[in-house]
Design a protein around this motif. Structure first.
Motif, PDB file in Angstrom:
ATOM      1  N   ALA A   1      -4.996  41.929  21.842  1.00  0.00           N
ATOM      2  CA  ALA A   1      -4.863  41.883  23.010  1.00  0.00           C
ATOM      3  C   ALA A   1      -6.710  41.379  23.553  1.00  0.00           C
ATOM      4  N   ARG A   2      -6.725  41.222  25.054  1.00  0.00           N
ATOM      5  CA  ARG A   2      -7.570  40.587  25.836  1.00  0.00           C
ATOM      6  C   ARG A   2      -8.030  41.555  26.777  1.00  0.00           C
ATOM      7  N   LEU A   3      -9.618  42.176  26.341  1.00  0.00           N
ATOM      8  CA  LEU A   3      -9.784  42.846  27.392  1.00  0.00           C
ATOM      9  C   LEU A   3     -10.683  42.114  28.631  1.00  0.00           C
ATOM     10  N   PHE A   4     -10.875  41.997  30.209  1.00  0.00           N
ATOM     11  CA  PHE A   4     -11.958  41.682  30.762  1.00  0.00           C
ATOM     12  C   PHE A   4     -12.543  42.933  30.989  1.00  0.00           C
ATOM     13  N   VAL A   5     -13.783  42.769  31.248  1.00  0.00           N
ATOM     14  CA  VAL A   5     -14.494  43.972  31.541  1.00  0.00           C
ATOM     15  C   VAL A   5     -15.407  42.767  32.503  1.00  0.00           C
ATOM     16  N   GLY A   6     -15.927  44.441  33.579  1.00  0.00           N
ATOM     17  CA  GLY A   6     -16.180  43.442  34.263  1.00  0.00           C
ATOM     18  C   GLY A   6     -18.008  43.493  34.576  1.00  0.00           C
TER      19      GLY A   6
ATOM     20  N   GLU B   1     -12.148  40.315  22.084  1.00  0.00           N
ATOM     21  CA  GLU B   1     -10.446  40.706  21.868  1.00  0.00           C
ATOM     22  C   GLU B   1     -10.364  41.925  21.445  1.00  0.00           C
ATOM     23  N   ILE B   2      -9.972  43.061  21.188  1.00  0.00           N
ATOM     24  CA  ILE B   2      -9.437  43.619  20.328  1.00  0.00           C
ATOM     25  C   ILE B   2      -7.848  43.981  20.049  1.00  0.00           C
ATOM     26  N   PRO B   3      -7.127  45.078  18.938  1.00  0.00           N
ATOM     27  CA  PRO B   3      -6.028  44.766  18.177  1.00  0.00           C
ATOM     28  C   PRO B   3      -4.970  45.637  19.463  1.00  0.00           C
ATOM     29  N   GLU B   4      -3.926  44.531  19.312  1.00  0.00           N
ATOM     30  CA  GLU B   4      -2.997  44.972  20.100  1.00  0.00           C
ATOM     31  C   GLU B   4      -2.572  46.563  20.532  1.00  0.00           C
ATOM     32  N   PRO B   5      -2.418  47.462  19.806  1.00  0.00           N
ATOM     33  CA  PRO B   5      -2.118  48.691  19.746  1.00  0.00           C
ATOM     34  C   PRO B   5      -3.193  50.064  20.663  1.00  0.00           C
ATOM     35  N   ALA B   6      -4.495  49.721  19.751  1.00  0.00           N
ATOM     36  CA  ALA B   6      -5.680  49.803  20.357  1.00  0.00           C
ATOM     37  C   ALA B   6      -5.688  49.540  22.176  1.00  0.00           C
ATOM     38  N   ALA B   7      -4.897  48.688  22.008  1.00  0.00           N
ATOM     39  CA  ALA B   7      -5.308  48.591  24.075  1.00  0.00           C
ATOM     40  C   ALA B   7      -5.549  49.343  25.078  1.00  0.00           C
ATOM     41  N   ASP B   8      -4.093  50.297  24.666  1.00  0.00           N
ATOM     42  CA  ASP B   8      -3.969  50.830  25.816  1.00  0.00           C
ATOM     43  C   ASP B   8      -5.790  51.862  26.573  1.00  0.00           C
ATOM     44  N   GLU B   9      -5.763  52.687  24.976  1.00  0.00           N
ATOM     45  CA  GLU B   9      -6.766  53.545  24.476  1.00  0.00           C
ATOM     46  C   GLU B   9      -8.074  53.103  24.762  1.00  0.00           C
ATOM     47  N   VAL B  10      -8.544  51.712  24.133  1.00  0.00           N
ATOM     48  CA  VAL B  10      -9.524  51.252  25.178  1.00  0.00           C
ATOM     49  C   VAL B  10      -9.511  51.896  25.947  1.00  0.00           C
ATOM     50  N   VAL B  11      -8.935  50.720  26.981  1.00  0.00           N
ATOM     51  CA  VAL B  11      -8.775  50.728  28.619  1.00  0.00           C
ATOM     52  C   VAL B  11      -9.233  51.641  29.224  1.00  0.00           C
TER      53      VAL B  11
ATOM     54  N   ARG C   1      -6.302  44.935  30.517  1.00  0.00           N
ATOM     55  CA  ARG C   1      -6.287  43.411  30.598  1.00  0.00           C
ATOM     56  C   ARG C   1      -6.037  42.250  30.727  1.00  0.00           C
ATOM     57  N   ASP C   2      -6.751  41.502  30.124  1.00  0.00           N
ATOM     58  CA  ASP C   2      -6.640  40.079  30.014  1.00  0.00           C
ATOM     59  C   ASP C   2      -5.502  39.707  30.475  1.00  0.00           C
ATOM     60  N   ARG C   3      -4.766  38.897  31.685  1.00  0.00           N
ATOM     61  CA  ARG C   3      -3.438  38.411  31.568  1.00  0.00           C
ATOM     62  C   ARG C   3      -3.950  36.871  31.038  1.00  0.00           C
TER      63      ARG C   3
END
Ligand code: AMP
Length: 557
Positions: free
Chosen positions: A482-487, A527-537, A554-556
């Motif tokens: 998953a891709r995360l957006f960091v502001g 970019e991080i592993p999808e299963p960890a995305a919520d935890e990282v957010v 999450r970056d859409r």
């Protein structure tokens, strides 16, 4: 045909005109060593056990012979060749290569891998394909559904076989190979030859020819005095990275080696666009054009030569200080030959190699064969570049201070000194001088990545690329990303290390789980592993990055 082509040509390997045409269009000037050895054997129908890593040109070594026999073997809707590869990324790369080489032959090529919608793959198989490039898991799945028919297969290729074994695909491979006709041809390429691979080869290959690229040691004592450095750079960042490195190294004269004519032309244009004085040199140019280019380099009108191996053969350029390999050379011999152009007659030379994250093994082989130590460095950052530019300004000022023509400016300083502090006057003068020599400030941050090592090979992306295809479940984390957006971005002084630090500090993830990082002006993407995305957010929302709170989602895109 160019006049200096004294090595073997693709035509001599017995390839048909459509393929030769495709290679010319792509700008390939001569076969690489693995192609030279493998192509005639595979065309002849021999089984082959080839030891060769990425970057040696192995893909063409097996795909050209398969395409050579395409018409003869073509069997309606069933595939006539099956290429098995460890990852989805490689499946895509290999099928693109088949497409490029086989365009004029109307080759129908289909990559199949886990993670992509199976329906489309089923439909394409139904419509008919000639070559299937597959990861073992998905191939077996399609085989069991009865959608992948293997009874017309004339050639099976196992590409990066050691990695497939490492990823636990041994049984899948056995099952797939057993479902193909017994009289098929089998070609196996692997970067290493562990025992287990021998067993696999004994089960499935018949009296294979063996090819090992680059075993012999270079003669001792001949190593030139050359500082050898490699930078790990994702493909897309190569032009910017090269510019940055050239700025820092400031060569008197350099050759940049590329693989193909196309690459030579494109890179020359890019470099000139960035303000360098680069000239192209390749086998497609007339002798007169080439003489002109050499003249410009010798006279100092140009300081960079962008060339293919063939075109640069026999060139001896007195003032050459740097050799740059825009790609890792396809064979260690070629590396040794290229860098032999600098460091002559006791002078210091510099060899720089841009390596992609997956080319670790190839570089290791070169080190071994060339008996050289290549230090791996990260691409200079914007801060390094600025520091270097300030150094140059300081050196220029020093030179000026040591000269003696300053008196006529005294009146300027004296009048300003009535109004301002002398330090301030000096600072303003330095600023003007700096801007006058500094050129444009190219402040794009280049992603800092490392090699994707063998241990990482079955895991998530380490530094580039997206999800890397199917693999057995025990291989955590793997799988989708998953891709995360960091502001926060460059404006806030954010560097990739800050994001890696925040993520590994606040979550279970480790550095190697984190994929590509892009730092933009006002935001960053990680970019991080999808299963960890919520935890990282959650974790990043609860913490500060470089002392600041940031929008995290999450970056859409
Ligand atoms: P591979 O080792 O198959 O991954 O190929 C490495 C790269 O070399 C690919 O980008 C190919 O397009 C390129 N390449 C392969 N053969 C040649 C050749 N004979 N001349 C120039 N480039 C080549």
């Amino acid at each position: 045909m160019n006049t200096d082509q004294d090595g073997p040509t693709f035509a001599e390997l017995g390839l048909r005109p459509e393929l030769l045409q495709a290679l010319t269009t792509l700008g390939y000037e001569e076969p690489t060593p693995i192609q030279l050895e493998a192509i005639p054997l595979v065309i002849e129908g021999r089984d082959l056990l080839g030891q060769a890593a990425t970057g040696t040109g192995k893909t063409a070594a097996f795909s050209l012979p398969v395409l050579e026999h395409l018409e003869a073997h073509r069997a309606g809707r069933s595939p006539i060749a099956l290429v098995l590869v460890p990852t989805r990324e490689l499946a895509v790369q290999v099928s693109e290569a088949f497409h490029r080489y086989g365009k004029d032959l109307g080759a129908r090529v289909l990559p199949v891998y886990g993670g992509a919608p199976i329906v489309r793959q089923l439909r394409s198989l139904e419509a008919g394909v000639d070559v299937v490039v597959a990861t073992p898991g998905r191939a077996l799945d399609l085989l069991n559904r009865g959608s992948l028919r293997l009874d017309e297969i004339a050639t099976v290729v196992l590409d990066e076989a050691d990695e497939m074994l490492d990823m636990g695909f041994a049984e899948d491979l056995d099952a797939i190979l057993d479902a193909t006709p017994e009289q098929r041809q089998t070609v196996l390429f692997s970067a290493t030859m562990p025992r287990r691979l021998d067993a696999l080869a004994r089960r499935h290959l018949r009296d294979p020819a063996r090819i090992t690229i680059a075993k012999e040691q270079a003669p001792a004592g001949e190593a030139p005095r050359v500082r050898q450095t490699a930078y790990v750079v994702p493909r897309a960042a190569k032009p910017a990275a090269l510019g940055r490195i050239l700025d820092i190294e400031a060569p008197t004269a350099a050759i940049v080696f590329c693989r193909t004519r196309e690459e030579v032309d494109t890179l020359t244009e890019t470099l000139n666009g960035r303000g360098y004085r680069a000239e192209p040199l390749h086998g497609g140019m007339s002798q007169e054009q080439r003489d002109k280019v050499m003249g410009r380099l010798r006279s100092g009108t140009a300081d960079l030569l962008v060339a293919t191996d063939v075109a640069a053969r026999g060139l001896d350029i007195e003032q050459l200080t740097h050799v740059v390999n825009y790609d890792v050379p396809s064979a260690p011999e070629s590396y040794v030959h290229r860098i032999g152009r600098v460091g002559r007659a006791g002078r210091e030379g510099v060899a720089i190699t841009l390596a992609e994250p997956r080319e670790h093994r190839q570089l290791k082989t070169i080190e071994k064969v060339a008996g050289a130590t290549i230090s791996v460095q990260t691409v200079p950052t914007v801060a390094d570049l600025r520091a270097r530019r300030l150094d140059l300004t300081r050196a220029a000022l020093r030179e000026s201070l040591l000269g003696d023509e300053l008196d006529r400016f005294r009146v300027v300083v004296e009048t300003l000194a009535d109004e301002f502090d002398l330090m301030e006057v000096a600072l303003a003068a330095v600023k003007l001088a700096h801007e006058a020599v500094g050129g444009t400030d190219d402040d794009e941050e280049i992603p800092q990545v490392g090699f994707r090592t063998d241990r990482d090979a079955g895991r998530g992306p380490a530094g580039q690329g997206s999800g890397r295809g199917e693999r057995p479940a025990r291989r955590a984390p793997g799988g989708p990303t998953a891709r995360l957006f960091v502001g926060l971005g460059r404006e806030a002084g954010i560097r990739p290390g800050d994001l890696v630090g925040a993520i590994t500090g606040e979550t279970e993830l480790r550095g190697k789980d984190i994929g590509s990082i892009e730092i933009h002006q006002r935001f960053a993407l990680v970019e991080i592993p999808e299963p960890a995305a919520d935890e990282v957010v959650q974790a990043l929302r609860a913490t500060m990055i470089k002392g600041r709170k940031a929008t995290i989602r999450r970056d859409r895109a």
